[in-house]
Design a protein around this motif. Structure first.
Motif, PDB file in Angstrom:
ATOM      1  N   SER A  87      36.872  17.605  14.831  1.00 42.11           N
ATOM      2  CA  SER A  87      35.505  17.400  15.320  1.00 42.11           C
ATOM      3  C   SER A  87      34.464  17.631  14.239  1.00 42.11           C
ATOM      4  CB  SER A  87      35.230  18.332  16.502  1.00 42.11           C
ATOM      5  OG  SER A  87      35.151  19.677  16.074  1.00 42.11           O
ATOM      6  N   ALA A  88      34.905  17.817  12.999  1.00 42.44           N
ATOM      7  CA  ALA A  88      33.990  18.097  11.878  1.00 42.44           C
ATOM      8  C   ALA A  88      33.085  19.276  12.211  1.00 42.44           C
ATOM      9  CB  ALA A  88      33.181  16.858  11.519  1.00 42.44           C
ATOM     10  N   GLY A  89      33.622  20.258  12.920  1.00 46.14           N
ATOM     11  CA  GLY A  89      32.877  21.463  13.251  1.00 46.14           C
ATOM     12  C   GLY A  89      32.016  21.364  14.491  1.00 46.14           C
ATOM     13  N   LEU A  90      31.937  20.209  15.119  1.00 43.10           N
ATOM     14  CA  LEU A  90      31.124  20.056  16.328  1.00 43.10           C
ATOM     15  C   LEU A  90      31.685  20.903  17.472  1.00 43.10           C
ATOM     16  CD1 LEU A  90      28.796  18.660  17.852  1.00 43.10           C
ATOM     17  CD2 LEU A  90      30.426  16.857  18.437  1.00 43.10           C
ATOM     18  N   VAL A  91      33.002  20.920  17.596  1.00 36.92           N
ATOM     19  CA  VAL A  91      33.645  21.707  18.638  1.00 36.92           C
ATOM     20  C   VAL A  91      34.365  22.859  17.966  1.00 36.92           C
ATOM     21  CG1 VAL A  91      35.332  21.707  20.518  1.00 36.92           C
ATOM     22  CG2 VAL A  91      33.963  19.654  20.059  1.00 36.92           C
ATOM     23  N   THR A  92      33.941  24.060  18.314  1.00 40.43           N
ATOM     24  CA  THR A  92      34.615  25.246  17.806  1.00 40.43           C
ATOM     25  C   THR A  92      35.168  26.015  18.993  1.00 40.43           C
ATOM     26  OG1 THR A  92      32.562  26.514  17.811  1.00 40.43           O
ATOM     27  CG2 THR A  92      33.173  25.435  15.739  1.00 40.43           C
ATOM     28  N   VAL A  93      36.330  26.571  18.813  1.00 40.88           N
ATOM     29  CA  VAL A  93      36.991  27.333  19.863  1.00 40.88           C
ATOM     30  C   VAL A  93      37.342  28.689  19.276  1.00 40.88           C
ATOM     31  CG1 VAL A  93      38.931  27.392  21.485  1.00 40.88           C
ATOM     32  CG2 VAL A  93      37.976  25.190  20.759  1.00 40.88           C
ATOM     33  N   ASN A  94      36.959  29.746  19.958  1.00 37.80           N
ATOM     34  CA  ASN A  94      37.312  31.064  19.445  1.00 37.80           C
ATOM     35  C   ASN A  94      38.597  31.552  20.118  1.00 37.80           C
ATOM     36  OD1 ASN A  94      36.771  32.749  21.777  1.00 37.80           O
ATOM     37  ND2 ASN A  94      34.598  32.471  21.362  1.00 37.80           N
ATOM     38  N   PRO A  95      39.236  32.541  19.540  1.00 37.45           N
ATOM     39  CA  PRO A  95      40.495  33.033  20.102  1.00 37.45           C
ATOM     40  C   PRO A  95      40.370  33.522  21.547  1.00 37.45           C
ATOM     41  CG  PRO A  95      40.205  33.872  17.887  1.00 37.45           C
ATOM     42  CD  PRO A  95      38.921  33.188  18.261  1.00 37.45           C
ATOM     43  N   ASN A  96      39.195  34.025  21.931  1.00 33.84           N
ATOM     44  CA  ASN A  96      38.997  34.503  23.298  1.00 33.84           C
ATOM     45  C   ASN A  96      38.975  33.362  24.310  1.00 33.84           C
ATOM     46  OD1 ASN A  96      38.855  37.179  22.512  1.00 33.84           O
ATOM     47  ND2 ASN A  96      36.665  37.035  22.114  1.00 33.84           N
ATOM     48  N   THR A  97      38.873  32.154  23.832  1.00 36.91           N
ATOM     49  CA  THR A  97      38.979  30.973  24.684  1.00 36.91           C
ATOM     50  C   THR A  97      40.370  30.355  24.557  1.00 36.91           C
ATOM     51  OG1 THR A  97      36.627  30.495  24.471  1.00 36.91           O
ATOM     52  CG2 THR A  97      38.041  28.661  25.126  1.00 36.91           C
ATOM     53  N   MET A  98      40.859  30.253  23.322  1.00 36.01           N
ATOM     54  CA  MET A  98      42.122  29.561  23.076  1.00 36.01           C
ATOM     55  C   MET A  98      43.314  30.251  23.734  1.00 36.01           C
ATOM     56  SD  MET A  98      43.840  27.057  21.889  1.00 36.01           S
ATOM     57  CE  MET A  98      42.677  26.184  20.864  1.00 36.01           C
ATOM     58  N   TYR A  99      43.446  31.558  23.536  1.00 38.38           N
ATOM     59  CA  TYR A  99      44.665  32.217  24.021  1.00 38.38           C
ATOM     60  C   TYR A  99      44.755  32.272  25.540  1.00 38.38           C
ATOM     61  CZ  TYR A  99      45.965  32.824  19.260  1.00 38.38           C
ATOM     62  OH  TYR A  99      46.321  32.560  17.959  1.00 38.38           O
TER      63      TYR A  99
END
Length: 163
Positions: A87-99
């Motif tokens: 996403s060229a940095g447009l979408v960022t996901v942090n570990p508190n969301t990913m896991y």
């Protein structure tokens, strides 16, 4: 005018205009995505109009399922990196969301996770299941129209700004 100079001010104005156009295109003019004047939204956050509507449509879930199928088995931090790259940095996901998402996908039978080194529990490697592939196809039907709306709004802005 900003103390940073005219170029910085023009960029801020362009970002504000882009956020507003994307919000209108995505139909997300709610208070949750309202932009605070003189404080640009963090790119990629849930309140960011360019990606917020996509997140609500299931973009991150779709991307994870796509990456688990296309890139093969992966662990959480690698998925976070790939989403940022794609996403060229447009979408960022942090570990508190990913896991939690990965655990939910596993509980729903959409992904399977195994410890890379079961004795040490170093990192959990996930792969997609047949049910996950079917879910990915359903999510595509939900997410792609929203993605098209945001892309159209950005293209309209680009044409306007390019002259």
């Amino acid at each position: 005018m900003s103390a940073d100079g005219p170029t910085t001010e023009r960029r801020r104005e362009a970002r504000r205009a882009a956020r507003e156009a994307a919000r209108e295109a995505a139909g997300s003019a709610s208070a949750a995505t309202e932009v605070v004047p003189d404080r640009p939204a963090r790119p990629g956050g849930q309140g960011d109009p360019l990606s917020g509507a996509l997140r609500r449509a299931g973009l991150v879930r779709l991307l994870v399922l796509q990456l688990l199928d296309g890139d093969g088995p992966a662990y959480g931090n690698r998925l976070i990196e790939r989403i940022r790259e794609l996403s060229a940095g447009l979408v960022t996901v942090n570990p508190n969301t990913m896991y939690p998402l990965l655990r939910a996908l596993e509980e729903q039978g959409l992904a399977v996770g195994d410890w890379e080194h079961p004795d040490r529990r170093s990192r959990r490697i996930y792969r997609i299941t047949e049910a996950g592939i079917a879910e990915r196809e359903t999510l595509r039907d939900d997410v792609l129209p929203t993605l098209d709306e945001v892309a159209a709004a950005v293209e309209t802005l680009r044409r306007e700004l390019a002259g």
